[in-house]
Design an enzyme around this catalytic site. Structure first.
Site, PDB file in Angstrom:
ATOM      1  N   VAL A  99      38.647  42.724  40.648  1.00  0.00           N
ATOM      2  CA  VAL A  99      39.446  43.654  39.833  1.00  0.00           C
ATOM      3  C   VAL A  99      39.403  45.065  40.420  1.00  0.00           C
ATOM      4  CG1 VAL A  99      39.775  44.658  37.553  1.00  0.00           C
ATOM      5  CG2 VAL A  99      38.975  42.306  37.738  1.00  0.00           C
TER       6      VAL A  99
ATOM      7  N   LYS B  95      32.207  31.600  26.416  1.00  0.00           N
ATOM      8  CA  LYS B  95      31.877  31.949  27.795  1.00  0.00           C
ATOM      9  C   LYS B  95      30.917  30.912  28.342  1.00  0.00           C
ATOM     10  CE  LYS B  95      32.697  35.490  30.631  1.00  0.00           C
ATOM     11  NZ  LYS B  95      33.891  36.319  30.709  1.00  0.00           N
TER      12      LYS B  95
ATOM     13  N   GLY C 148      31.979  49.304  41.358  1.00  0.00           N
ATOM     14  CA  GLY C 148      32.212  47.884  41.622  1.00  0.00           C
ATOM     15  C   GLY C 148      33.635  47.632  42.066  1.00  0.00           C
ATOM     16  N   VAL C 149      33.797  47.354  43.367  1.00  0.00           N
ATOM     17  CA  VAL C 149      35.136  47.065  43.881  1.00  0.00           C
ATOM     18  C   VAL C 149      35.169  45.618  44.379  1.00  0.00           C
ATOM     19  CG1 VAL C 149      36.156  49.328  44.292  1.00  0.00           C
ATOM     20  CG2 VAL C 149      34.460  48.460  45.912  1.00  0.00           C
ATOM     21  N   GLY C 150      35.040  44.711  43.414  1.00  0.00           N
ATOM     22  CA  GLY C 150      35.195  43.283  43.681  1.00  0.00           C
ATOM     23  C   GLY C 150      36.651  42.912  43.460  1.00  0.00           C
TER      24      GLY C 150
HETATM   25  P1  NAD Z   1      33.567  40.501  41.067  1.00  0.00           P
HETATM   26  O1  NAD Z   1      32.286  39.762  41.093  1.00  0.00           O
HETATM   27  O2  NAD Z   1      34.662  40.088  41.986  1.00  0.00           O
HETATM   28  O3  NAD Z   1      33.296  42.076  41.308  1.00  0.00           O
HETATM   29  C1  NAD Z   1      32.191  42.754  40.826  1.00  0.00           C
HETATM   30  C2  NAD Z   1      31.770  43.731  41.912  1.00  0.00           C
HETATM   31  O4  NAD Z   1      30.750  44.576  41.383  1.00  0.00           O
HETATM   32  C3  NAD Z   1      31.188  43.039  43.154  1.00  0.00           C
HETATM   33  O5  NAD Z   1      31.853  43.523  44.301  1.00  0.00           O
HETATM   34  C4  NAD Z   1      29.713  43.423  43.129  1.00  0.00           C
HETATM   35  O6  NAD Z   1      29.161  43.535  44.427  1.00  0.00           O
HETATM   36  C5  NAD Z   1      29.779  44.757  42.412  1.00  0.00           C
HETATM   37  N1  NAD Z   1      28.533  45.197  41.774  1.00  0.00           N
HETATM   38  C6  NAD Z   1      27.634  44.456  41.099  1.00  0.00           C
HETATM   39  N2  NAD Z   1      26.657  45.233  40.643  1.00  0.00           N
HETATM   40  C7  NAD Z   1      26.956  46.507  41.028  1.00  0.00           C
HETATM   41  C8  NAD Z   1      26.335  47.773  40.851  1.00  0.00           C
HETATM   42  N3  NAD Z   1      25.195  47.918  40.182  1.00  0.00           N
HETATM   43  N4  NAD Z   1      26.941  48.860  41.372  1.00  0.00           N
HETATM   44  C9  NAD Z   1      28.097  48.756  42.063  1.00  0.00           C
HETATM   45  N5  NAD Z   1      28.719  47.572  42.262  1.00  0.00           N
HETATM   46  C10 NAD Z   1      28.165  46.475  41.751  1.00  0.00           C
HETATM   47  O7  NAD Z   1      34.061  40.462  39.537  1.00  0.00           O
HETATM   48  P2  NAD Z   1      35.493  40.829  38.966  1.00  0.00           P
HETATM   49  O8  NAD Z   1      36.235  39.582  38.707  1.00  0.00           O
HETATM   50  O9  NAD Z   1      36.105  41.914  39.779  1.00  0.00           O
HETATM   51  O10 NAD Z   1      35.095  41.397  37.542  1.00  0.00           O
HETATM   52  C11 NAD Z   1      34.542  42.694  37.410  1.00  0.00           C
HETATM   53  C12 NAD Z   1      34.193  42.913  35.928  1.00  0.00           C
HETATM   54  O11 NAD Z   1      35.386  42.821  35.144  1.00  0.00           O
HETATM   55  C13 NAD Z   1      33.228  41.864  35.366  1.00  0.00           C
HETATM   56  O12 NAD Z   1      32.414  42.487  34.400  1.00  0.00           O
HETATM   57  C14 NAD Z   1      34.154  40.869  34.682  1.00  0.00           C
HETATM   58  O13 NAD Z   1      33.531  40.169  33.630  1.00  0.00           O
HETATM   59  C15 NAD Z   1      35.229  41.804  34.159  1.00  0.00           C
HETATM   60  N6  NAD Z   1      36.518  41.134  33.947  1.00  0.00           N
HETATM   61  C16 NAD Z   1      37.147  40.531  34.987  1.00  0.00           C
HETATM   62  C17 NAD Z   1      38.378  39.922  34.775  1.00  0.00           C
HETATM   63  C18 NAD Z   1      39.127  39.264  35.902  1.00  0.00           C
HETATM   64  O14 NAD Z   1      40.332  38.995  35.727  1.00  0.00           O
HETATM   65  N7  NAD Z   1      38.518  39.014  37.047  1.00  0.00           N
HETATM   66  C19 NAD Z   1      38.955  39.930  33.508  1.00  0.00           C
HETATM   67  C20 NAD Z   1      38.290  40.585  32.479  1.00  0.00           C
HETATM   68  C21 NAD Z   1      37.069  41.192  32.705  1.00  0.00           C
END
Ligand code: NAD
Length: 376
Positions: free
Chosen positions: A204, A103, A200-202
């Protein structure tokens, strides 16, 4: 244990007692997590402060995302990158992928003045690792950033020319995990009217919300970015609650899709769900939290078992084959549930045992330069 430390952060500050790990020396951390090596890069011209953790290359080169965010301390960033790298090794091994785990963490400066130069500098740094680490998107980075890295380095996936953003397949994997857990825990064949709370609705979380909405689930969402939560309310009829309230929402599934460590001593007593299944890496602050959830008869679906869809997306070129592999997550979750029930062992420990057996059978690759040839 370390192959290289190319920076002067040799000892974590003793004053830091926030977590057990943050008061450890780097070499103690390396031993605890079975880390191969840790690399540091500072570039004053661009503001880059990068850390790459290579956890295990016994099954192939280390593959893992690049996370770009601010950290309270350097120690917190180091602990995060090491734990995330270990998670990647476990994820890859569990899915029988020919990769190890690594990572990158970029400690985000107050302002990135020139994003092109910043990520190109990081790309040049990746080249010095000779292909032992290959990166992709993560929290705080996107496909554009991978394109920037690709200007300078071949050791990058998820570019716009190659597979793009993996988040949709990650969400599909989590969906399969939720369906499997609902089947074994609640004997439901579908998600109609099942209540699911997404933290967390980013990238994923939003994909997942859309998929769950299409399947008839009732959604509750929270995000520190209110606009993201609002988007899910408007498009998928989600109820919005505050980041503090999301833990105690009465629901069938709590789905952590934000950052790691959200299941900890302060939050585990609040969970009001029968199932926990989400995409966030390292959801458990410690394995003992998983034990407590098991005692409370909450089925925790191990994170690396269900969030592997992104890795599958990156590694498997054929979309049809990737979808087949993502669909296998359903059976993997049922298998873990049954083993956990049969032996009365928490689900996270079951998954870890399975992975550690796979890793113990792998032959060490070390600094094998064939990685450079094989993956460029
Ligand atoms: P992202 O940054 O797009 O989304 C994360 C969301 O969480 C953001 O909208 C952020 O504002 C929100 N957030 C942060 N802290 C928070 C809290 N305390 N309460 C509520 N919301 C909060 O990231 P992502 O790519 O969607 O990934 C989400 C998680 O999944 C991460 O832990 C990442 O490591 C894991 N992940 C992602 C992928 C991928 O394909 N993107 C693959 C495997 C694992």
């Amino acid at each position: 244990m370390f192959n290289a430390i190319s920076h002067n952060v040799l000892q974590l500050p003793v004053s830091e007692k926030k977590t057990r790990y943050q008061s450890s020396s780097i070499f103690e951390l390396a031993s605890t997590f079975g880390l191969e090596d840790l690399h540091f890069k500072q570039d004053l011209a661009t503001g880059l402060q990068a850390i790459v953790a290579i956890h295990n290359t016994s099954r192939g080169p280390a593959l893992g995302g690049t996370r770009c965010m601010s950290y309270a301390t350097e120690s917190a960033a180091i602990v995060d990158v090491i734990r995330l790298a270990q998670g990647m090794s476990y994820k890859s091994a569990f899915a029988h992928m020919p990769y190890g785990g690594g990572k990158a963490v970029l400690i985000r400066p107050h302002q990135i003045l020139n994003r092109d130069a910043y990520f190109e500098s990081f790309g040049k740094f990746l080249n010095t690792l000779n292909g032992r680490f290959i990166t992709a998107v993560d929290v705080g980075t996107g496909v554009d950033d991978m394109d920037r890295i690709a200007h300078c380095s071949p050791f990058v996936k998820c570019t716009s020319n190659h597979r793009g953003d993996p988040s949709g397949d990650t969400a599909k994997g989590v969906l399969n995990g939720i369906k499997a857990a609902i089947k074994v825990c609640l004997q439901h064949d579908d998600l109609h009217d099942v209540r699911i709370a997404i933290q967390g609705v980013g990238k994923v979380g939003t994909f997942l919300a859309e998929l769950l909405h299409q399947e008839g689930a009732k959604l509750i969402v929270s995000d520190i970015n209110h606009k993201s939560a609002e988007y899910c309310a408007q498009l998928f009829g989600a109820e919005i609650v505050s980041p503090e309230q999301i833990y105690s929402v009465h629901c069938d599934v709590f789905s952590p899709c934000a950052l790691g460590g959200s299941l900890n001593a302060n939050t585990m007593h609040l969970i009001n769900a029968r199932i926990i299944c989400g995409s966030a890496n390292n959801q458990l602050a410690s394995i003992s939290v998983g034990d407590s959830l098991h005692q409370k008869q909450i089925f925790l679906v191990p994170d690396y078992v269900v969030n592997v869809g992104g890795l599958i997306h990156i590694v498997i070129e054929s979309n049809a084959e990737a979808q087949t592999k993502v669909s296998e997550i359903y059976d993997a979750v049922i298998d873990i549930y049954r083993r956990s029930q049969k032996n009365n062992i928490p689900s996270q420990r079951i998954a870890n045992q399975m992975v550690e057996q796979i890793l113990s059978q792998a032959k060490p690759h070390g600094n094998n330069p064939c990685y450079v040839r094989g993956l460029t």
